[in-house]
Motif scaffolding. Structure first.
Motif, PDB file in Angstrom:
ATOM      1  N   LYS A  93      38.505  98.544  72.697  1.00 31.16           N
ATOM      2  CA  LYS A  93      39.683  98.445  73.580  1.00 31.16           C
ATOM      3  C   LYS A  93      40.110  96.994  73.713  1.00 31.16           C
ATOM      4  O   LYS A  93      41.281  96.644  73.593  1.00 31.16           O
ATOM      5  CB  LYS A  93      39.341  99.025  74.957  1.00 31.16           C
ATOM      6  N   GLY A  94      39.077  96.164  73.861  1.00 25.37           N
ATOM      7  CA  GLY A  94      39.364  94.725  73.997  1.00 25.37           C
ATOM      8  C   GLY A  94      40.003  94.203  72.726  1.00 25.37           C
ATOM      9  O   GLY A  94      41.039  93.516  72.753  1.00 25.37           O
ATOM     10  N   GLU A  95      39.377  94.633  71.552  1.00 20.17           N
ATOM     11  CA  GLU A  95      39.905  94.148  70.264  1.00 20.17           C
ATOM     12  C   GLU A  95      41.338  94.640  70.049  1.00 20.17           C
ATOM     13  O   GLU A  95      42.202  93.928  69.558  1.00 20.17           O
ATOM     14  CB  GLU A  95      38.995  94.631  69.139  1.00 20.17           C
ATOM     15  N   LEU A  96      41.538  95.951  70.431  1.00 25.82           N
ATOM     16  CA  LEU A  96      42.871  96.558  70.252  1.00 25.82           C
ATOM     17  C   LEU A  96      43.930  95.795  71.045  1.00 25.82           C
ATOM     18  O   LEU A  96      45.027  95.542  70.543  1.00 25.82           O
ATOM     19  CB  LEU A  96      42.817  98.014  70.712  1.00 25.82           C
ATOM     20  N   ALA A  97      43.546  95.450  72.232  1.00 26.62           N
ATOM     21  CA  ALA A  97      44.500  94.711  73.074  1.00 26.62           C
ATOM     22  C   ALA A  97      44.869  93.391  72.402  1.00 26.62           C
ATOM     23  O   ALA A  97      46.054  93.014  72.330  1.00 26.62           O
ATOM     24  CB  ALA A  97      43.890  94.476  74.446  1.00 26.62           C
TER      25      ALA A  97
END
Ligand SMILES: Nc1ncnc2c1ncn2[C@@H]1O[C@H](COP(=O)(O)OP(=O)(O)OP(=O)(O)O)[C@@H](O)[C@H]1O
Length: 524
Positions: free
Chosen positions: A114-118
């Motif tokens: 999720k962090g990477e996607l953001a």
């Protein structure tokens, strides 16, 4: 249940004041016997009852025993099931524990993704805005490129067209110069061949009156100087300058008039579709006009054939004339306006009159672009002359009765320069493109032109067709003639493959040298 026997009348022992006598004793004894008897019977009954109860008890005991056994077996089985269930439960519990661990791991990974996607989303947004910016820049550049490409294309096509026109004009200038030279020379006298005296001398009756004996030119054959042939004579020396065409009508001597042509459809190779089209619009109305009447449509007036030079346009027109037994009248556009300056329009009128007289007939207007090319203005007198000739042609075509036995076929190599007026509906009912032949077509043209030749067995026309990509029917005919000449020169018994290959090289090479730049839309 056995009913207990209730003692009925128990003996009553009474005490009396008197001593029992023997009767009393006997009576008491008999009563006692009775009592004993009754008690024995009851005892017996009780014994039977006891026995039965024992048997039942034994049965019950047996049943209880077997029930006990089966209960023990059931218990055993249930215990086994419990064990197995416990094992399954343990395994499931282990799986569950693993799943829980995995879930935890996945949740951790999910959090990380999720962090990477953001982060990725953010950088994508940045890239997108950069892209939108570059796209805008690119659109502007592309528009500029398209604009410049359009201008370049326009300029290139103008250049090609100008180059072509230049070559065309150079040719015309050359032809006009020759024409002018001819005009400057002293006029020639007309004469008719009376007879040939020998190989070198001919008797001519001149139009001025006297009969003359003149020398037969070396380049003319005996057949050409047959009695009745028209010749032009030099006014001073009376030598024969040229043989004139057979004059059908004095006014229209510019025409080639063939009462019956000898070209047939099967002498034309590779143009099946074109022949079908032209037969529909020209042959059918001449041969079966009633079909058009029955259906209630106006028969076509004619067709326009367009395409590269030497592809068989004239042949098609001649073959239709032959098939329909029509007189074939050929007029060349350039000759109409060059030979008969001032008279072009009159010639056109006479041409149509003559076609009517000779009907059924086919008027074949070759090089129609010479009289029907698009012009910007009519500045020179020659332009005006051409325009008048075209106007006359259009008037003749418009006033021309569709039901008459006269059909028009025009031909051009330059559809791109034709005046739109000549292409307007009602003038030529069909426009037929006559292309350069494909490999199949070339093969059949080879076969047609070499049909009368003695050929060696090794000749493969399909192979020759492959080697002549881009050749016209006329080129192939030239190849065949040239191959024949090679064989003659080599004094061979038949034409060999090598002769064809040499001829192909010769003709295709000279064709390449002659080739002009072709404007893009020249044939379309
Ligand atoms: N399809 C073909 N089949 C057989 N022979 C052909 C064919 N096309 C051309 N030829 C040969 O080439 C010669 C010239 O053809 P033709 O005069 O009919 O061509 P054209 O299209 O009218 O040429 P141009 O446009 O130069 O007047 C013919 O006499 C014939 O020998």
């Amino acid at each position: 249940m056995e009913k207990m026997v209730k003692p009925k009348d128990k003996p009553v022992y009474t005490t009396s004041k008197r001593a029992p006598d023997s009767d009393d004793i006997r009576r008491s004894e008999s009563e006692l016997d009775l009592e004993i008897e009754r008690l024995s019977a009851e005892l017996k009954k009780a014994e039977t009852l006891l026995k039965r109860t024992k048997t039942i008890s034994a049965q019950r005991l047996e049943e209880i025993k077997s029930l006990k056994e089966s209960a023990a077996a059931e218990k055993e089985r249930l215990l086994g099931d419990v064990e197995r269930s416990q094992a399954v439960y343990d395994a499931l519990q282990a799986d569950y524990n693993t799943l829980i661990e995995e879930k935890v791991e996945i949740q951790t990974a999910l959090e990380k993704s999720k962090g990477e996607l953001a982060t990725a989303k953010e950088s994508l947004n940045n890239t997108r805005s950069e892209l939108v910016k570059s796209h805008k820049d690119l659109s502007v550049t592309r528009e500029e490129v398209i604009l410049s490409q359009g201008i370049i294309q326009q300029l290139e096509s103008q250049k090609k067209s100008i180059e072509y026109d230049k070559i065309h004009f150079e040719r015309e200038t050359k032809r006009l110069r020759v024409e002018l030279d001819r005009m400057k020379t002293t006029p020639l006298l007309m004469g008719t061949v009376v007879k040939m005296i020998d190989n070198d001398h001919v008797v001519i009756r001149s139009s001025a009156g006297p009969q003359l004996v003149v020398s037969a030119p070396m380049d003319l054959t005996e057949a050409e100087l047959a009695p009745g042939a028209n010749v032009a004579l030099n006014q001073q020396t009376f030598s024969i300058a040229e043989v004139l065409p057979v004059l059908e009508e004095p006014e229209v001597s510019a025409l080639e008039l063939i009462e019956s042509t000898d070209i047939t459809y099967d002498q034309i190779g590779g143009l099946g579709d074109q022949l079908r089209e032209i037969r529909e619009v020209v042959e059918l109305p001449l041969v079966k006009p009633e079909i058009f009447e029955r259906i209630g449509i106006e028969p076509p007036k004619g067709a326009l054939l367009y395409g590269p030079p030497g592809t068989g346009k004239t042949m098609i027109a001649k073959a239709v004339a032959n098939k329909t037994n029509a007189t074939f009248i050929r007029v060349v556009g350039s000759e109409l306006v060059q030979k008969y300056i001032g008279d072009g329009a009159k010639m056109v009128h006479e041409l149509f009159e003559m076609a009517q007289k000779k009907a059924p007939s086919i008027i074949f207007i070759d090089e129609v672009d010479s009289i029907a090319s698009r012009r910007t203005d009519d500045t020179t007198s020659a332009d005006r002359e051409i325009h008048r000739t075209l106007m006359q042609l259009l008037a003749e075509m418009d006033g021309f009765n569709r039901r008459s036995n006269v059909k028009i076929i025009a031909a051009t190599n330059r559809l791109d320069i034709l005046d739109p007026a000549i292409l307007r509906p009602g003038r030529f009912d069909r426009m037929v493109f006559v292309p350069l032949p494909e490999a199949d077509g070339r093969e059949s043209i080879f076969k047609i032109h070499s049909a009368k030749m003695t050929l060696s067995d090794e000749i493969d026309f399909a192979e020759l067709a492959k080697m002549t990509e881009g050749a016209s029917g006329a080129d192939i005919k030239a190849v065949v003639t040239e191959a024949g000449m090679f064989a003659v020169r080599g004094e061979k018994m038949s034409v060999e493959k090598a002769d064809f290959i040499d001829a192909i090289h010769k003709i295709m090479e000279s064709k390449k040298k002659e080739e002009l730049p072709v404007p893009e839309n020249m044939f379309y």
